[in-house]
Design a protein around this motif. Structure first.
Motif, PDB file in Angstrom:
ATOM      1  N   ILE A  31      39.798  50.522  41.471  1.00  0.00           N
ATOM      2  CA  ILE A  31      40.014  51.550  40.484  1.00  0.00           C
ATOM      3  C   ILE A  31      41.446  51.912  40.681  1.00  0.00           C
ATOM      4  O   ILE A  31      41.810  52.455  39.374  1.00  0.00           O
ATOM      5  CB  ILE A  31      39.164  52.827  41.274  1.00  0.00           C
ATOM      6  CG1 ILE A  31      37.461  52.513  41.330  1.00  0.00           C
ATOM      7  CG2 ILE A  31      39.310  54.082  40.461  1.00  0.00           C
ATOM      8  CD1 ILE A  31      36.877  52.184  40.049  1.00  0.00           C
ATOM      9  N   TYR A  32      42.082  51.693  41.584  1.00  0.00           N
ATOM     10  CA  TYR A  32      43.592  52.062  41.823  1.00  0.00           C
ATOM     11  C   TYR A  32      44.047  51.050  40.801  1.00  0.00           C
ATOM     12  O   TYR A  32      45.459  51.396  40.108  1.00  0.00           O
ATOM     13  CB  TYR A  32      44.144  51.910  43.035  1.00  0.00           C
ATOM     14  CG  TYR A  32      43.269  52.824  43.945  1.00  0.00           C
ATOM     15  CD1 TYR A  32      43.578  54.233  44.084  1.00  0.00           C
ATOM     16  CD2 TYR A  32      42.707  52.531  44.892  1.00  0.00           C
ATOM     17  CE1 TYR A  32      43.017  55.206  44.782  1.00  0.00           C
ATOM     18  CE2 TYR A  32      42.138  53.300  45.924  1.00  0.00           C
ATOM     19  CZ  TYR A  32      42.301  54.705  45.879  1.00  0.00           C
ATOM     20  OH  TYR A  32      41.717  55.612  46.706  1.00  0.00           O
ATOM     21  N   LEU A  33      43.730  49.663  40.760  1.00  0.00           N
ATOM     22  CA  LEU A  33      44.375  48.666  39.731  1.00  0.00           C
ATOM     23  C   LEU A  33      44.196  49.407  38.427  1.00  0.00           C
ATOM     24  O   LEU A  33      45.157  49.336  37.542  1.00  0.00           O
ATOM     25  CB  LEU A  33      43.818  47.642  40.095  1.00  0.00           C
ATOM     26  CG  LEU A  33      44.165  46.655  41.361  1.00  0.00           C
ATOM     27  CD1 LEU A  33      43.368  45.549  41.487  1.00  0.00           C
ATOM     28  CD2 LEU A  33      45.832  46.784  41.703  1.00  0.00           C
ATOM     29  N   LEU A  34      43.136  49.938  38.229  1.00  0.00           N
ATOM     30  CA  LEU A  34      42.595  50.304  36.952  1.00  0.00           C
ATOM     31  C   LEU A  34      43.691  51.353  36.422  1.00  0.00           C
ATOM     32  O   LEU A  34      44.257  51.618  35.138  1.00  0.00           O
ATOM     33  CB  LEU A  34      41.234  50.936  36.813  1.00  0.00           C
ATOM     34  CG  LEU A  34      40.808  51.357  35.253  1.00  0.00           C
ATOM     35  CD1 LEU A  34      40.672  50.130  34.149  1.00  0.00           C
ATOM     36  CD2 LEU A  34      39.500  51.854  35.395  1.00  0.00           C
ATOM     37  N   MET A  35      43.871  52.401  37.185  1.00  0.00           N
ATOM     38  CA  MET A  35      44.799  53.524  37.016  1.00  0.00           C
ATOM     39  C   MET A  35      46.118  52.816  36.533  1.00  0.00           C
ATOM     40  O   MET A  35      46.872  53.785  35.714  1.00  0.00           O
ATOM     41  CB  MET A  35      44.773  54.413  38.060  1.00  0.00           C
ATOM     42  CG  MET A  35      43.539  55.193  38.475  1.00  0.00           C
ATOM     43  SD  MET A  35      42.636  56.261  37.086  1.00  0.00           S
ATOM     44  CE  MET A  35      44.123  57.280  36.712  1.00  0.00           C
ATOM     45  N   GLU A  36      46.756  52.106  37.190  1.00  0.00           N
ATOM     46  CA  GLU A  36      47.970  51.431  36.841  1.00  0.00           C
ATOM     47  C   GLU A  36      47.969  51.363  35.462  1.00  0.00           C
ATOM     48  O   GLU A  36      49.068  50.921  34.928  1.00  0.00           O
ATOM     49  CB  GLU A  36      48.113  50.156  37.956  1.00  0.00           C
ATOM     50  CG  GLU A  36      48.739  50.796  39.168  1.00  0.00           C
ATOM     51  CD  GLU A  36      49.966  51.423  39.261  1.00  0.00           C
ATOM     52  OE1 GLU A  36      50.998  51.031  38.414  1.00  0.00           O
ATOM     53  OE2 GLU A  36      49.940  52.362  40.121  1.00  0.00           O
ATOM     54  N   LEU A  37      46.974  50.749  34.694  1.00  0.00           N
ATOM     55  CA  LEU A  37      46.820  50.626  33.288  1.00  0.00           C
ATOM     56  C   LEU A  37      46.837  51.588  32.312  1.00  0.00           C
ATOM     57  O   LEU A  37      46.777  51.345  31.120  1.00  0.00           O
ATOM     58  CB  LEU A  37      45.657  49.517  33.087  1.00  0.00           C
ATOM     59  CG  LEU A  37      45.668  48.065  33.821  1.00  0.00           C
ATOM     60  CD1 LEU A  37      44.373  47.363  33.590  1.00  0.00           C
ATOM     61  CD2 LEU A  37      47.173  47.417  33.486  1.00  0.00           C
TER      62      LEU A  37
END
Length: 271
Positions: free
Chosen positions: A245-251
């Motif tokens: 989820i944190y990786l997604l927010m980086e996008l």
């Protein structure tokens, strides 16, 4: 056309299309990661993420809130989701229209399988209303929710009612009295809706208590309800946010600037 003219046209085309190409690449990366999260969690993954994005001419940022368009799209996603599979709704929003948030919350509550709302950073106002509809609220340890007291224009509905009560009906204009009447109705409507969302999970008495606390104007509308405070209030909150989820927010990038406002480096483990 001479070479200088061609260069100018190419430069203009780059300025025009570069933000779009960047946005398309981001969307492709998001879709790949969403598919990975869905497969890993065995669920339908839906996002409601409102951040600034530089997608217009020259990267002009667009600000977003929960809108009717959001509710239409999320209702379609929930309706098309397998009835026997969970739904993970990732929320990052400052709030928005009560009508739109209520529609999403109702659809989420009515989904037959388990529903989970994941809050990596914040879900304020209408975002909190949607989170309350889920079977499980999953928050980062530093994430926050917010009160769901209705707002009438630029003023909180509870404050309008309180102002009339303190000043006295005989000392205010008819327009203010009408506004106070609408404010009372708005508070009661949201309170009843929150109660309906919570009563099956918390029981009638606890649901009534939480509905009143969250709508009565106890705090300012932007007051951050932390994980600890949410648990103290009696909300059932987990903090096991998946790393993806944190990786997604980086996008979901903020507008591109010459220098970011936050930069960091971690200590290397290599000697």
């Amino acid at each position: 056309m001479d070479i200088i003219g061609l260069i100018w046209w190419l430069f203009f085309f780059y300025l025009l299309m570069a933000p779009q190409f960047h946005f398309w690449n981001l969307r492709a990366a998001r879709n790949r990661l969403l598919k990975e999260i869905a497969n890993k969690r065995g669920s339908t993954v839906i996002t409601l993420i409102h951040r600034q994005e530089s997608i217009g001419l020259f990267g002009i940022p667009i600000y977003k809130f929960i809108s009717i368009e959001d509710s239409e799209e999320i209702l379609r996603a929930i309706r098309s989701a397998p009835k026997d599979k969970p739904i993970d709704l990732i929320i990052h929003t400052p709030g928005g229209l009560v009508l739109a948030a209520s529609q999403i919350a109702r659809a989420l509550k009515n989904h037959p399988a388990e529903t989970r709302v994941i809050v990596p950073h914040y879900a304020m106002s209408g975002g909190t209303l949607i989170a309350l509809a889920a079977d499980k609220i999953i928050m980062d340890k530093n994430a926050v929710l917010g009160p769901v007291d209705p707002q009438l224009g630029q003023y909180p509905a509870p404050s309008i009612v309180k102002a009339v009560e303190e000043k006295g009906k005989e000392n205010v204009e008819d327009k203010t009295l009408i506004l106070a009447d609408v404010a009372k109705k708005a508070i009661k409507q949201v309170e009843n809706f929150v109660y309906w969302l919570l009563k099956d999970k918390y029981g009638e008495e606890k649901a009534k208590e939480l509905a009143k606390i969250l709508t009565e104007g106890r705090w300012t509308h932007d007051y951050p309800i932390t994980v600890d405070e949410a648990i103290k209030l009696g909300l059932k909150v987990d903090t096991d946010v998946p790393e993806e989820i944190y990786l997604l927010m980086e996008l979901y990038k903020q507008p591109v600037r010459e220098r970011g406002t936050v930069e960091y480096q971690t200590v290397s483990n290599h000697k």
